[in-house]
Write an enzyme that holds these catalytic residues in place. Structure first.
Site, PDB file in Angstrom:
ATOM      1  N   SER A 124     -11.505 -88.530  84.250  1.00 36.76           N
ATOM      2  CA  SER A 124     -12.125 -89.801  83.889  1.00 36.76           C
ATOM      3  C   SER A 124     -12.005 -89.929  82.374  1.00 36.76           C
ATOM      4  O   SER A 124     -12.408 -89.017  81.639  1.00 36.76           O
ATOM      5  CB  SER A 124     -13.585 -89.811  84.336  1.00 36.76           C
ATOM      6  N   GLU A 125     -11.437 -91.044  81.902  1.00 35.24           N
ATOM      7  CA  GLU A 125     -11.009 -91.088  80.498  1.00 35.24           C
ATOM      8  C   GLU A 125     -12.156 -91.131  79.493  1.00 35.24           C
ATOM      9  O   GLU A 125     -11.928 -91.025  78.299  1.00 35.24           O
ATOM     10  CB  GLU A 125     -10.037 -92.253  80.263  1.00 35.24           C
ATOM     11  N   ASN A 126     -13.392 -91.270  79.968  1.00 36.59           N
ATOM     12  CA  ASN A 126     -14.506 -91.177  79.019  1.00 36.59           C
ATOM     13  C   ASN A 126     -14.807 -89.731  78.636  1.00 36.59           C
ATOM     14  O   ASN A 126     -15.705 -89.477  77.835  1.00 36.59           O
ATOM     15  CB  ASN A 126     -15.759 -91.860  79.580  1.00 36.59           C
TER      16      ASN A 126
END
Lengths: 218, 234
Positions: free
Chosen positions: A46-48
Protein backbone atom coordinates in the site's frame (compact mmCIF):
# COMPACT_ATOMS: atom_id res chain seq x y z
CA UNK A 1 -23.91 -11.44 -18.95
CA UNK A 2 -21.51 -8.62 -18.23
CA UNK A 3 -19.33 -9.21 -15.18
CA UNK A 4 -20.05 -7.48 -11.90
CA UNK A 5 -17.28 -5.81 -9.92
CA UNK A 6 -16.55 -8.90 -7.83
CA UNK A 7 -16.33 -11.08 -10.93
CA UNK A 8 -13.86 -8.63 -12.50
CA UNK A 9 -11.82 -8.81 -9.29
CA UNK A 10 -12.01 -12.60 -9.32
CA UNK A 11 -10.71 -12.80 -12.89
CA UNK A 12 -7.81 -10.47 -12.06
CA UNK A 13 -6.97 -12.58 -9.02
CA UNK A 14 -6.27 -15.50 -11.36
CA UNK A 15 -3.34 -13.48 -12.74
CA UNK A 16 -1.63 -13.51 -9.33
CA UNK A 17 1.42 -15.70 -9.00
CA UNK A 18 2.91 -17.16 -5.87
CA UNK A 19 5.45 -14.80 -4.32
CA UNK A 20 4.19 -11.65 -6.07
CA UNK A 21 4.34 -8.22 -4.48
CA UNK A 22 1.13 -6.51 -5.60
CA UNK A 23 -0.19 -2.95 -5.45
CA UNK A 24 -3.98 -2.73 -5.64
CA UNK A 25 -5.57 0.62 -6.42
CA UNK A 26 -8.76 2.05 -4.98
CA UNK A 27 -12.15 0.65 -6.06
CA UNK A 28 -12.48 -2.65 -7.95
CA UNK A 29 -8.72 -3.41 -7.56
CA UNK A 30 -9.11 -3.49 -3.77
CA UNK A 31 -11.63 -6.33 -4.16
CA UNK A 32 -8.96 -8.53 -5.74
CA UNK A 33 -7.63 -9.22 -2.23
CA UNK A 34 -10.86 -11.10 -1.46
CA UNK A 35 -10.32 -13.59 -4.30
CA UNK A 36 -6.70 -14.71 -3.97
CA UNK A 37 -6.66 -18.37 -5.12
CA UNK A 38 -5.75 -21.04 -2.57
CA UNK A 39 -2.07 -21.94 -2.54
CA UNK A 40 -1.04 -18.52 -3.87
CA UNK A 41 0.78 -16.27 -1.43
CA UNK A 42 1.09 -12.62 -2.36
CA UNK A 43 2.25 -9.61 -0.37
CA UNK A 44 0.13 -6.48 -0.74
CA UNK A 45 1.90 -3.14 -0.97
CA UNK A 46 0.00 0.00 0.00
CA UNK A 47 1.74 3.15 -1.21
CA UNK A 48 1.13 5.10 1.99
CA UNK A 49 3.93 3.01 3.47
CA UNK A 50 2.93 -0.57 4.19
CA UNK A 51 4.11 -3.90 2.87
CA UNK A 52 2.18 -6.96 3.98
CA UNK A 53 -1.28 -5.44 4.33
CA UNK A 54 -3.71 -7.61 6.29
CA UNK A 55 -7.52 -7.73 6.25
CA UNK A 56 -9.83 -5.16 7.81
CA UNK A 57 -9.62 -5.17 11.64
CA UNK A 58 -12.27 -6.77 13.84
CA UNK A 59 -14.86 -4.33 15.06
CA UNK A 60 -13.44 -2.34 17.97
CA UNK A 61 -9.83 -2.97 16.96
CA UNK A 62 -9.53 -0.19 14.36
CA UNK A 63 -6.37 1.88 14.65
CA UNK A 64 -6.40 5.43 13.22
CA UNK A 65 -2.64 5.09 12.72
CA UNK A 66 -3.01 2.03 10.47
CA UNK A 67 -4.71 2.64 7.13
CA UNK A 68 -4.24 1.74 3.48
CA UNK A 69 -3.93 4.11 0.52
CA UNK A 70 -7.73 4.22 0.30
CA UNK A 71 -7.75 5.54 3.89
CA UNK A 72 -9.47 2.36 5.09
CA UNK A 73 -8.52 0.84 8.42
CA UNK A 74 -6.45 -2.32 7.91
CA UNK A 75 -4.23 -4.67 9.93
CA UNK A 76 -0.64 -5.87 9.92
CA UNK A 77 0.45 -9.46 9.31
CA UNK A 78 3.45 -11.37 10.63
CA UNK A 79 6.29 -10.10 8.44
CA UNK A 80 4.71 -6.74 7.60
CA UNK A 81 6.93 -3.70 7.17
CA UNK A 82 6.25 0.03 7.59
CA UNK A 83 8.20 2.78 5.81
CA UNK A 84 7.96 6.39 4.71
CA UNK A 85 6.43 7.59 1.43
CA UNK A 86 9.79 8.06 -0.34
CA UNK A 87 10.80 4.48 0.41
CA UNK A 88 7.38 3.32 -0.73
CA UNK A 89 7.78 4.91 -4.14
CA UNK A 90 11.41 3.81 -4.32
CA UNK A 91 10.21 0.19 -4.40
CA UNK A 92 7.60 1.12 -6.99
CA UNK A 93 9.98 3.00 -9.33
CA UNK A 94 12.67 0.36 -8.92
CA UNK A 95 10.15 -2.26 -10.12
CA UNK A 96 10.22 -4.38 -6.99
CA UNK A 97 6.42 -4.54 -7.14
CA UNK A 98 5.46 -7.34 -9.54
CA UNK A 99 1.90 -6.36 -10.41
CA UNK A 100 -0.08 -3.12 -10.30
CA UNK A 101 -3.85 -3.17 -10.65
CA UNK A 102 -5.64 0.13 -11.03
CA UNK A 103 -8.79 1.74 -12.33
CA UNK A 104 -9.12 4.25 -15.17
CA UNK A 105 -11.54 6.65 -16.83
CA UNK A 106 -10.14 6.03 -20.33
CA UNK A 107 -7.53 3.83 -22.01
CA UNK A 108 -6.32 4.22 -25.58
CA UNK A 109 -5.33 1.42 -27.95
CA UNK A 110 -1.64 2.38 -27.71
CA UNK A 111 -1.69 1.90 -23.93
CA UNK A 112 -2.20 5.49 -22.71
CA UNK A 113 -4.28 5.88 -19.57
CA UNK A 114 -6.33 8.79 -18.19
CA UNK A 115 -7.60 8.55 -14.63
CA UNK A 116 -7.16 11.71 -12.60
CA UNK A 117 -8.88 14.76 -13.99
CA UNK A 118 -11.92 15.97 -15.91
CA UNK A 119 -11.01 19.58 -16.75
CA UNK A 120 -13.42 22.12 -15.27
CA UNK A 121 -15.46 19.41 -13.58
CA UNK A 122 -13.61 17.00 -11.37
CA UNK A 123 -10.07 17.24 -10.12
CA UNK A 124 -9.12 14.81 -7.43
CA UNK A 125 -5.46 14.48 -8.24
CA UNK A 126 -3.33 11.61 -9.44
CA UNK A 127 -2.21 10.34 -6.04
CA UNK A 128 0.33 7.60 -6.70
CA UNK A 129 -1.10 6.54 -10.06
CA UNK A 130 1.41 8.44 -12.23
CA UNK A 131 4.37 6.97 -10.37
CA UNK A 132 2.86 3.49 -10.57
CA UNK A 133 2.07 3.50 -14.29
CA UNK A 134 5.38 5.13 -15.26
CA UNK A 135 7.41 2.40 -13.58
CA UNK A 136 5.45 -0.83 -13.33
CA UNK A 137 6.29 -3.57 -15.82
CA UNK A 138 3.05 -5.38 -15.30
CA UNK A 139 -0.06 -3.22 -15.18
CA UNK A 140 -3.65 -4.40 -15.33
CA UNK A 141 -6.33 -1.77 -15.73
CA UNK A 142 -9.80 -2.72 -14.62
CA UNK A 143 -12.87 -0.67 -15.34
CA UNK A 144 -16.35 -0.72 -16.78
CA UNK A 145 -16.25 -0.96 -20.59
CA UNK A 146 -18.47 2.09 -21.05
CA UNK A 147 -19.19 5.22 -19.00
CA UNK A 148 -22.54 6.16 -17.49
CA UNK A 149 -23.61 7.69 -20.80
CA UNK A 150 -22.91 4.35 -22.52
CA UNK A 151 -19.81 5.65 -24.34
CA UNK A 152 -16.74 3.47 -24.82
CA UNK A 153 -13.84 3.93 -22.41
CA UNK A 154 -11.54 1.96 -24.74
CA UNK A 155 -10.58 4.65 -27.22
CA UNK A 156 -8.38 5.45 -30.21
CA UNK A 157 -7.06 8.38 -28.23
CA UNK A 158 -7.79 9.48 -24.66
CA UNK A 159 -9.80 12.70 -24.47
CA UNK A 160 -8.91 13.43 -20.82
CA UNK A 161 -5.53 14.53 -19.42
CA UNK A 162 -3.19 11.53 -19.31
CA UNK A 163 -1.86 9.70 -16.29
CA UNK A 164 0.77 7.85 -18.33
CA UNK A 165 1.72 7.11 -21.95
CA UNK A 166 2.03 3.71 -23.58
CA UNK A 167 2.10 1.90 -20.27
CA UNK A 168 -1.04 -0.26 -20.08
CA UNK A 169 -0.50 -3.89 -21.06
CA UNK A 170 -3.78 -5.52 -20.11
CA UNK A 171 -7.34 -4.41 -19.47
CA UNK A 172 -10.22 -6.25 -17.86
CA UNK A 173 -13.68 -4.78 -18.21
CA UNK A 174 -17.15 -6.09 -17.48
CA UNK A 175 -17.24 -7.35 -21.07
CA UNK A 176 -13.86 -8.99 -21.58
CA UNK A 177 -10.13 -9.13 -21.27
CA UNK A 178 -7.80 -7.31 -23.65
CA UNK A 179 -4.11 -7.11 -24.40
CA UNK A 180 -2.64 -3.87 -25.72
CA UNK A 181 -0.76 -4.73 -28.93
CA UNK A 182 0.73 -2.57 -31.72
CA UNK A 183 -2.45 -3.36 -33.71
CA UNK A 184 -4.78 -2.25 -30.92
CA UNK A 185 -6.85 -3.91 -28.19
CA UNK A 186 -6.59 -7.66 -28.72
CA UNK A 187 -9.62 -9.43 -27.31
CA UNK A 188 -8.34 -12.46 -25.38
CA UNK A 189 -11.43 -13.48 -23.41
CA UNK A 190 -15.14 -12.67 -23.47
CA UNK A 191 -17.29 -12.36 -20.37
CA UNK A 192 -19.68 -15.34 -20.24
CA UNK A 193 -22.52 -14.82 -22.69
CA UNK A 194 -21.13 -11.59 -24.14
CA UNK A 195 -20.67 -11.72 -27.93
CA UNK A 196 -17.74 -10.44 -29.94
CA UNK A 197 -20.22 -8.23 -31.80
CA UNK A 198 -21.36 -6.55 -28.58
CA UNK A 199 -17.74 -5.88 -27.60
CA UNK A 200 -16.99 -4.53 -31.07
CA UNK A 201 -20.00 -2.23 -30.85
CA UNK A 202 -18.86 -0.85 -27.51
CA UNK A 203 -15.17 -0.40 -28.34
CA UNK A 204 -14.19 2.84 -30.04
CA UNK A 205 -10.47 2.03 -30.30
CA UNK A 206 -9.00 -0.49 -32.73
CA UNK A 207 -10.12 -3.98 -31.72
CA UNK A 208 -8.24 -7.08 -32.78
CA UNK A 209 -10.19 -10.34 -32.88
CA UNK A 210 -8.24 -13.40 -33.92
CA UNK A 211 -10.11 -16.69 -34.48
CA UNK A 212 -12.44 -18.04 -31.84
CA UNK A 213 -12.30 -15.96 -28.62
CA UNK A 214 -12.89 -18.14 -25.59
CA UNK A 215 -15.25 -17.36 -22.76
CA UNK A 216 -13.77 -16.32 -19.45
CA UNK A 217 -13.62 -18.97 -16.71
CA UNK A 218 -14.50 -17.65 -13.29
CA UNK B 1 24.33 16.67 25.50
CA UNK B 2 22.10 19.63 26.09
CA UNK B 3 19.88 20.32 23.15
CA UNK B 4 16.53 20.84 24.79
CA UNK B 5 14.12 21.76 22.00
CA UNK B 6 10.95 21.81 24.06
CA UNK B 7 8.41 24.57 23.62
CA UNK B 8 5.34 24.90 25.83
CA UNK B 9 2.61 24.30 23.26
CA UNK B 10 1.51 24.54 19.64
CA UNK B 11 0.91 28.31 19.78
CA UNK B 12 4.42 28.97 21.11
CA UNK B 13 5.86 26.57 18.55
CA UNK B 14 4.62 28.73 15.65
CA UNK B 15 6.66 31.78 16.73
CA UNK B 16 8.07 33.54 13.67
CA UNK B 17 5.52 32.13 11.25
CA UNK B 18 4.44 34.96 8.96
CA UNK B 19 2.01 35.71 6.13
CA UNK B 20 3.14 34.38 2.76
CA UNK B 21 5.37 31.63 4.10
CA UNK B 22 5.65 28.09 2.72
CA UNK B 23 4.65 25.27 5.05
CA UNK B 24 4.84 21.51 4.89
CA UNK B 25 2.37 19.41 6.85
CA UNK B 26 2.88 15.67 7.30
CA UNK B 27 0.14 13.07 7.06
CA UNK B 28 -1.67 10.85 4.58
CA UNK B 29 -5.36 11.68 4.56
CA UNK B 30 -6.03 12.34 8.24
CA UNK B 31 -3.49 9.73 9.36
CA UNK B 32 -0.46 11.21 11.07
CA UNK B 33 -1.43 14.88 10.65
CA UNK B 34 -0.14 17.49 13.13
CA UNK B 35 -3.58 18.18 14.65
CA UNK B 36 -2.42 20.57 17.38
CA UNK B 37 -0.29 22.66 15.03
CA UNK B 38 -3.05 22.97 12.41
CA UNK B 39 -5.49 24.13 15.08
CA UNK B 40 -2.91 26.64 16.34
CA UNK B 41 -2.33 27.87 12.79
CA UNK B 42 -6.06 28.57 12.44
CA UNK B 43 -5.87 30.61 15.69
CA UNK B 44 -2.65 32.30 14.55
CA UNK B 45 -4.39 33.63 11.44
CA UNK B 46 -1.33 33.81 9.15
CA UNK B 47 -2.51 34.32 5.58
CA UNK B 48 -1.41 33.75 1.98
CA UNK B 49 0.28 30.52 2.95
CA UNK B 50 1.64 27.98 0.51
CA UNK B 51 0.89 24.54 1.93
CA UNK B 52 2.66 21.39 0.87
CA UNK B 53 0.88 18.24 2.01
CA UNK B 54 -0.16 15.00 0.33
CA UNK B 55 -3.85 15.80 0.89
CA UNK B 56 -5.92 18.77 1.94
CA UNK B 57 -7.84 17.28 4.86
CA UNK B 58 -11.61 17.05 4.90
CA UNK B 59 -14.09 19.91 5.09
CA UNK B 60 -14.01 20.25 8.88
CA UNK B 61 -10.69 18.69 9.89
CA UNK B 62 -7.01 18.74 9.03
CA UNK B 63 -5.92 21.33 6.48
CA UNK B 64 -9.59 21.73 5.57
CA UNK B 65 -9.78 24.02 8.62
CA UNK B 66 -7.30 26.43 7.02
CA UNK B 67 -9.14 26.34 3.70
CA UNK B 68 -12.31 27.37 5.45
CA UNK B 69 -10.54 30.39 6.98
CA UNK B 70 -8.99 31.16 3.56
CA UNK B 71 -5.47 31.17 4.99
CA UNK B 72 -4.11 29.05 2.16
CA UNK B 73 -3.24 30.79 -1.10
CA UNK B 74 -1.61 27.85 -2.80
CA UNK B 75 -1.79 24.13 -2.19
CA UNK B 76 0.76 21.59 -3.39
CA UNK B 77 -0.64 18.06 -3.04
CA UNK B 78 -1.13 14.75 -4.84
CA UNK B 79 -4.73 13.89 -4.02
CA UNK B 80 -7.48 16.19 -2.82
CA UNK B 81 -10.58 14.12 -3.49
CA UNK B 82 -11.96 14.11 0.06
CA UNK B 83 -12.56 17.82 0.37
CA UNK B 84 -15.55 19.54 -1.27
CA UNK B 85 -14.52 23.05 -0.15
CA UNK B 86 -11.11 22.50 -1.69
CA UNK B 87 -12.62 21.45 -5.00
CA UNK B 88 -14.93 24.47 -4.94
CA UNK B 89 -12.09 26.96 -4.24
CA UNK B 90 -9.91 25.35 -6.89
CA UNK B 91 -12.52 25.24 -9.66
CA UNK B 92 -13.52 28.86 -8.90
CA UNK B 93 -9.88 29.96 -9.08
CA UNK B 94 -9.73 31.25 -5.47
CA UNK B 95 -7.10 28.69 -4.62
CA UNK B 96 -3.95 28.07 -6.60
CA UNK B 97 -3.24 24.35 -6.85
CA UNK B 98 -0.26 22.36 -7.96
CA UNK B 99 -1.09 18.65 -8.17
CA UNK B 100 1.94 16.41 -8.41
CA UNK B 101 2.44 12.64 -8.39
CA UNK B 102 2.67 11.23 -4.88
CA UNK B 103 6.07 9.60 -5.33
CA UNK B 104 7.42 12.79 -6.88
CA UNK B 105 6.07 14.79 -3.94
CA UNK B 106 7.75 12.45 -1.46
CA UNK B 107 11.04 12.51 -3.34
CA UNK B 108 10.99 16.30 -3.75
CA UNK B 109 10.66 16.63 0.03
CA UNK B 110 13.39 14.07 0.59
CA UNK B 111 15.63 15.91 -1.93
CA UNK B 112 14.92 19.24 -0.21
CA UNK B 113 16.01 17.74 3.07
CA UNK B 114 19.05 16.06 1.55
CA UNK B 115 20.74 18.93 -0.29
CA UNK B 116 19.79 17.57 -3.72
CA UNK B 117 18.30 20.39 -5.86
CA UNK B 118 16.84 18.18 -8.62
CA UNK B 119 16.42 14.62 -9.81
CA UNK B 120 14.88 12.68 -12.70
CA UNK B 121 11.79 10.50 -12.36
CA UNK B 122 9.70 8.66 -14.97
CA UNK B 123 6.44 9.73 -13.27
CA UNK B 124 4.37 12.10 -15.36
CA UNK B 125 6.41 11.82 -18.56
CA UNK B 126 4.16 12.64 -21.53
CA UNK B 127 1.47 14.18 -19.29
CA UNK B 128 0.67 17.77 -18.33
CA UNK B 129 2.78 17.28 -15.18
CA UNK B 130 5.89 17.34 -17.40
CA UNK B 131 4.93 20.53 -19.27
CA UNK B 132 7.71 23.14 -19.11
CA UNK B 133 10.10 20.74 -17.42
CA UNK B 134 13.35 19.35 -18.72
CA UNK B 135 13.08 15.75 -19.93
CA UNK B 136 15.96 13.42 -20.67
CA UNK B 137 16.56 9.90 -21.83
CA UNK B 138 18.56 7.54 -19.64
CA UNK B 139 19.25 4.01 -20.87
CA UNK B 140 16.40 4.12 -23.34
CA UNK B 141 13.68 5.49 -21.04
CA UNK B 142 12.37 9.05 -20.69
CA UNK B 143 12.48 10.93 -17.40
CA UNK B 144 11.28 14.30 -16.10
CA UNK B 145 13.46 16.61 -14.03
CA UNK B 146 11.85 17.61 -10.75
CA UNK B 147 13.14 20.19 -8.28
CA UNK B 148 13.51 19.87 -4.54
CA UNK B 149 10.90 21.26 -2.15
CA UNK B 150 11.79 23.11 1.01
CA UNK B 151 9.66 24.93 3.56
CA UNK B 152 9.97 27.86 5.96
CA UNK B 153 8.15 25.71 8.50
CA UNK B 154 7.62 21.95 8.50
CA UNK B 155 4.87 20.70 10.78
CA UNK B 156 5.12 17.01 11.61
CA UNK B 157 3.47 14.57 13.96
CA UNK B 158 5.26 11.66 15.63
CA UNK B 159 4.16 9.06 18.14
CA UNK B 160 7.11 9.53 20.44
CA UNK B 161 9.92 12.04 20.66
CA UNK B 162 12.60 13.04 23.10
CA UNK B 163 13.58 16.56 24.13
CA UNK B 164 16.53 16.42 21.70
CA UNK B 165 14.07 16.06 18.83
CA UNK B 166 14.61 12.38 18.00
CA UNK B 167 11.35 10.97 16.62
CA UNK B 168 9.60 7.62 16.35
CA UNK B 169 6.49 7.24 14.22
CA UNK B 170 3.74 4.70 14.60
CA UNK B 171 2.47 2.46 11.80
CA UNK B 172 1.27 4.25 8.66
CA UNK B 173 1.17 7.60 10.48
CA UNK B 174 4.82 7.78 9.37
CA UNK B 175 4.10 8.48 5.66
CA UNK B 176 5.40 11.96 4.68
CA UNK B 177 6.38 13.04 8.21
CA UNK B 178 10.06 11.99 8.23
CA UNK B 179 10.62 13.49 4.74
CA UNK B 180 9.01 16.81 5.57
CA UNK B 181 10.87 16.93 8.89
CA UNK B 182 14.09 16.96 6.86
CA UNK B 183 12.99 19.76 4.52
CA UNK B 184 12.01 22.52 6.95
CA UNK B 185 14.10 25.60 7.77
CA UNK B 186 12.25 25.32 11.07
CA UNK B 187 10.77 21.91 11.79
CA UNK B 188 8.22 21.57 14.57
CA UNK B 189 7.33 18.12 15.86
CA UNK B 190 4.24 17.46 17.93
CA UNK B 191 4.33 14.10 19.67
CA UNK B 192 1.93 11.98 21.68
CA UNK B 193 4.64 11.05 24.14
CA UNK B 194 7.52 13.37 24.98
CA UNK B 195 10.31 11.54 26.80
CA UNK B 196 13.75 12.20 28.23
CA UNK B 197 16.91 11.60 26.16
CA UNK B 198 17.89 7.96 26.47
CA UNK B 199 14.35 6.64 26.58
CA UNK B 200 14.37 6.03 22.84
CA UNK B 201 16.84 3.37 21.71
CA UNK B 202 19.25 5.04 19.24
CA UNK B 203 18.66 2.12 16.90
CA UNK B 204 14.92 2.83 16.91
CA UNK B 205 15.08 6.52 15.95
CA UNK B 206 13.26 7.19 12.65
CA UNK B 207 14.08 10.91 12.40
CA UNK B 208 17.35 12.04 14.03
CA UNK B 209 16.94 15.12 16.24
CA UNK B 210 19.20 17.26 14.06
CA UNK B 211 16.23 17.76 11.68
CA UNK B 212 13.89 18.95 14.45
CA UNK B 213 14.04 22.45 15.94
CA UNK B 214 11.03 22.59 18.24
CA UNK B 215 9.09 19.84 19.99
CA UNK B 216 6.08 19.61 22.28
CA UNK B 217 3.62 17.04 23.55
CA UNK B 218 0.28 17.52 21.82
CA UNK B 219 -3.04 17.06 23.53
CA UNK B 220 -6.63 15.98 22.89
CA UNK B 221 -5.77 13.93 19.83
CA UNK B 222 -8.91 13.23 17.86
CA UNK B 223 -7.23 10.95 15.29
CA UNK B 224 -10.22 10.81 13.02
CA UNK B 225 -10.71 7.77 10.79
CA UNK B 226 -11.85 8.53 7.24
CA UNK B 227 -12.96 5.05 6.19
CA UNK B 228 -13.79 2.82 9.12
CA UNK B 229 -13.67 -0.65 7.60
CA UNK B 230 -14.05 -3.71 9.81
CA UNK B 231 -14.79 -7.43 9.54
CA UNK B 232 -17.14 -9.44 11.69
CA UNK B 233 -15.76 -11.92 14.18
CA UNK B 234 -16.33 -15.49 13.04
Amino acid sequence: MALDKNQIAKRIARELQDGYYVNLGIGIPTLVANHIPPGINVTLQSENGLLGMGPFPFEGEEDADLINAGKQTVTLLPGSAIFDSATSFAMIRAQKVNLTVLGAMEVSDNGDIASWKIPGKMVKGMGGAMDLVASAENIIVCMMHTNKAGESKLLKKCSLPLTGVGCVKRIITDLGMFEVTPAGFKLTERAPGVSVEEIQGKTEGRLVVEGEVKEMEL
Amino acid sequence: MNMDKRVTDADAALKGLKDGMTLMAGGFGLCGIPENLIAALARNGAKNLTCISNNAGVDDFGLGLLLKTKQIKKMIASYVGENAEFERQMLSGELEVDLIPQGTLAERCRAGGSGIPAFFTPAGYGTEVAEGKETREFDGKMYVMERWLRADFSLVKAWKGDTEGNLVFKNTARNFNPLMAMAGTITIAEVEHLVKPGEIEPDHVHTPGIFVHRIFQGKNYEKRIEQRTVRKRA
